[in-house]
Scaffold this motif. Structure first.
Motif, PDB file in Angstrom:
ATOM      1  N   THR A 102       0.721  -1.301  -0.075  1.00  0.00           N
ATOM      2  CA  THR A 102       0.025  -0.027  -0.019  1.00  0.00           C
ATOM      3  C   THR A 102       0.806   1.120  -0.078  1.00  0.00           C
ATOM      4  O   THR A 102       0.663   2.277  -0.444  1.00  0.00           O
ATOM      5  CB  THR A 102      -0.813   0.050   1.229  1.00  0.00           C
ATOM      6  N   LYS A 128      -1.957  -2.991  -5.202  1.00  0.00           N
ATOM      7  CA  LYS A 128      -2.050  -1.987  -4.470  1.00  0.00           C
ATOM      8  C   LYS A 128      -3.626  -1.613  -4.128  1.00  0.00           C
ATOM      9  O   LYS A 128      -4.001  -1.289  -2.999  1.00  0.00           O
ATOM     10  CB  LYS A 128      -1.559  -0.699  -5.228  1.00  0.00           C
ATOM     11  N   ASP A 129      -4.414  -1.813  -5.155  1.00  0.00           N
ATOM     12  CA  ASP A 129      -5.874  -1.293  -5.023  1.00  0.00           C
ATOM     13  C   ASP A 129      -6.412  -2.454  -4.129  1.00  0.00           C
ATOM     14  O   ASP A 129      -7.439  -2.211  -3.262  1.00  0.00           O
ATOM     15  CB  ASP A 129      -6.452  -1.062  -6.189  1.00  0.00           C
ATOM     16  N   ASP A 132      -5.725  -2.046  -0.412  1.00  0.00           N
ATOM     17  CA  ASP A 132      -6.223  -0.912   0.024  1.00  0.00           C
ATOM     18  C   ASP A 132      -7.966  -1.137   0.386  1.00  0.00           C
ATOM     19  O   ASP A 132      -8.217  -0.741   1.434  1.00  0.00           O
ATOM     20  CB  ASP A 132      -6.408   0.266  -0.869  1.00  0.00           C
ATOM     21  N   LYS A 138      -6.985  -5.680   6.757  1.00  0.00           N
ATOM     22  CA  LYS A 138      -6.571  -4.580   7.757  1.00  0.00           C
ATOM     23  C   LYS A 138      -6.861  -4.973   9.098  1.00  0.00           C
ATOM     24  O   LYS A 138      -6.433  -4.263   9.933  1.00  0.00           O
ATOM     25  CB  LYS A 138      -7.408  -3.275   7.175  1.00  0.00           C
TER      26      LYS A 138
END
Length: 192
Positions: A102, A128-129, A132, A138
Motif C-alpha cells: 500500500t 495496491k488497490d 487498500d 486490515k
C-alpha cells in the motif's frame, strides 16, 4: 475445497505441520509466521488453501484468515507462485506485506529472497488497490499498530508527507519490533 482443519497437532516443523483429523494425518505447508504463532497445543485449528497442480495437491496452512487472504492475493500475481508467497510470508509478517504494497515500498518486497525489482513492482501494481480495499486484511493484529498510527499522526501534524513517513516508520518497526513510540518518532525525524 478444504478451507480449515481442526485436529490434534502430531508434528511441527518450521516448514510444515501434521494434523491428525479423525485418524487422517494432513501434512500442511506453513510460513515461518504461522509456525511461530502455533504453540505446542494438542488441539489446533488452521485455515487452509488447497493448491491443485497436474502432479500434486498441496495444502498450505495459516494461523488466521487474514494471512491466508494475503497469500491468495500474492499468488494471483503473475510470477508469484506458492513457494514465493510462502517465502514472503516467512520473511515479512502479513501486515508488513500489506504496508509495503500500500505504501509502494518496492525495497521491502525486494528484500525477500527470490524477488527482483520487476517482480516487486508487479506485486505493487497488481495488488495496491486490492490491499487498500480489503477490510478483512486490515484487521491483521500488529503489536506496534498503535505506535505506528500515533507516530504517523504526529509526523503528519509536524507537516511531513504521509506516504514518505509511512515507509520510514514501517522500516523502523520492521528493524526493531519492540521500539517505543518516542524512538519511532525521533528516528523518523532524523531520516525525513
Amino acid at each position: 475445497m478444504i478451507t480449515q482443519i481442526v485436529g490434534k497437532l502430531i508434528e511441527k516443523n518450521p516448514t510444515n505441520i501434521v494434523i491428525d483429523c479423525q485418524g487422517i494425518g494432513y501434512e500442511i505447508n506453513v510460513s515461518l509466521h504461522t509456525f511461530s504463532q502455533i504453540k505446542s497445543e494438542e488441539h489446533i485449528k488452521v485455515y487452509t488453501h488447497l493448491h491443485v497442480k497436474e502432479d500434486a495437491h498441496t495444502l498450505y496452512g495459516f494461523i488466521d484468515k487474514e494471512e491466508r487472504e494475503v497469500f491468495r492475493k500474492l499468488i494471483s500475481v503473475s510470477g508469484i507462485g506458492t513457494s514465493t508467497a510462502r517465502v514472503m510470508l516467512s520473511s515479512l509478517s502479513p501486515s508488513q506485506v500489506i504496508d509495503a504494497i500500500t505504501s509502494e515500498d518496492a525495497d521491502t518486497i525486494q528484500s525477500v529472497k527470490g524477488i527482483g525489482k520487476k517482480t516487486a513492482q508487479r506485486v505493487i501494481i497488481d495488488l495496491k488497490d486490492k490491499m487498500d480495499l480489503s477490510d478483512d486484511v486490515k484487521k491483521i493484529p500488529n503489536s506496534n499498530n498503535t505506535h505506528k498510527k500515533e507516530a504517523l499522526s504526529a509526523l503528519e501534524t509536524l507537516g511531513y508527507n504521509r506516504k514518505k513517513s509511512e515507509k520510514i516508520v514501517s522500516k523502523i518497526i520492521a528493524d526493531e519490533p519492540s521500539v517505543t513510540l518516542e524512538n519511532i518518532i525521533k528516528t523518523a525525524l532524523k531520516k525525513l
